[in-house]
Design a protein around this motif. Structure first.
Motif, PDB file in Angstrom:
ATOM      1  N   THR A  82      -1.352  14.287   6.057  1.00  0.00           N
ATOM      2  CA  THR A  82      -0.303  13.473   6.657  1.00  0.00           C
ATOM      3  C   THR A  82      -0.981  12.484   7.598  1.00  0.00           C
ATOM      4  N   GLY A  95       0.028  12.718   1.544  1.00  0.00           N
ATOM      5  CA  GLY A  95      -0.855  12.543   0.398  1.00  0.00           C
ATOM      6  C   GLY A  95      -1.787  13.723   0.231  1.00  0.00           C
ATOM      7  N   VAL A 124      -2.698   8.431  -0.315  1.00  0.00           N
ATOM      8  CA  VAL A 124      -1.545   8.503   0.566  1.00  0.00           C
ATOM      9  C   VAL A 124      -0.393   7.787  -0.134  1.00  0.00           C
ATOM     10  N   LEU A 127       1.795   4.026   0.871  1.00  0.00           N
ATOM     11  CA  LEU A 127       0.940   3.263   1.769  1.00  0.00           C
ATOM     12  C   LEU A 127       1.066   1.768   1.474  1.00  0.00           C
TER      13      LEU A 127
END
Length: 186
Positions: A82, A95, A124, A127
């Motif tokens: 995180t 992610g 992630v 993003l």
């Protein structure tokens, strides 16, 4: 009739208990072998792992998963990741973070620690494109600065004392089903 002092009797019982315990742990006086499940359990007690970087990013790694790579004498670790930054993101981004690492013994902490971890994946979800390069760089920084020397397994004091002598772990070998740590005798 032979008389045994209470001190010798206690010492003999303690030696017998240590011998039985070492046999149960896979140690035969010259090494310890920790199973993958023992290492996974020890690792789970150390997470979640949270760090703040540059007072901008809050990073949390959780749910560690350990696999072994005996061909390269390395361990593989995967985490749920995180990343949060209240300035740039409306909500924390989630992610996956994965790395592989060598191992070494750290005498000061009495631990088997990560040595030269290398990021294999840092994905992630959600993003924004303009941040992808910075977040990937952040993954490398997390591995190099925060996880370098991170304890995978910490020995209890009684594990580093055999037959009344202090011992120190030496060569660490990654096996297909665990990790073997050779014991250097004084």
């Amino acid at each position: 009739m032979i008389r045994i002092s209470r001190r010798r009797w206690t010492g003999a019982i303690a030696a017998a208990v240590v011998t039985v315990w070492l046999g149960a742990c896979g140690s035969f006086g010259n090494d310890y072998t920790f199973s993958q499940s023992q290492l996974q359990s020890a690792l789970e007690h150390k997470f979640p792992f949270s760090k703040r970087y540059l007072e901008l990013f809050d990073i949390q790694l959780s749910n560690p998963r350990l696999t072994l790579d005996p061909a390269r004498n390395r361990v593989n670790l995967q985490f749920d990741a995180t990343v949060d930054n209240k300035l740039f993101f409306r909500q924390a981004l989630a992610g996956r973070f994965a790395l592989d690492s060598g191992l070494r013994y750290d005498a000061q902490s009495h631990s088997v620690v990560l040595q030269d971890p290398e990021v294999r994946q840092f994905d992630v979800q959600g993003l924004p494109g303009q941040f992808s390069r910075q977040i990937n760089a952040l993954g490398g920084i997390v591995a190099e600065q925060f996880l370098q020397g991170y304890a995978l397994y910490t020995f209890r004091p009684d594990q580093l004392r055999l037959a009344g002598s202090d011992v120190e772990p030496g060569t660490i070998t990654v096996l297909s089903d665990g990790i073997n740590v050779k014991i250097n005798r004084p």
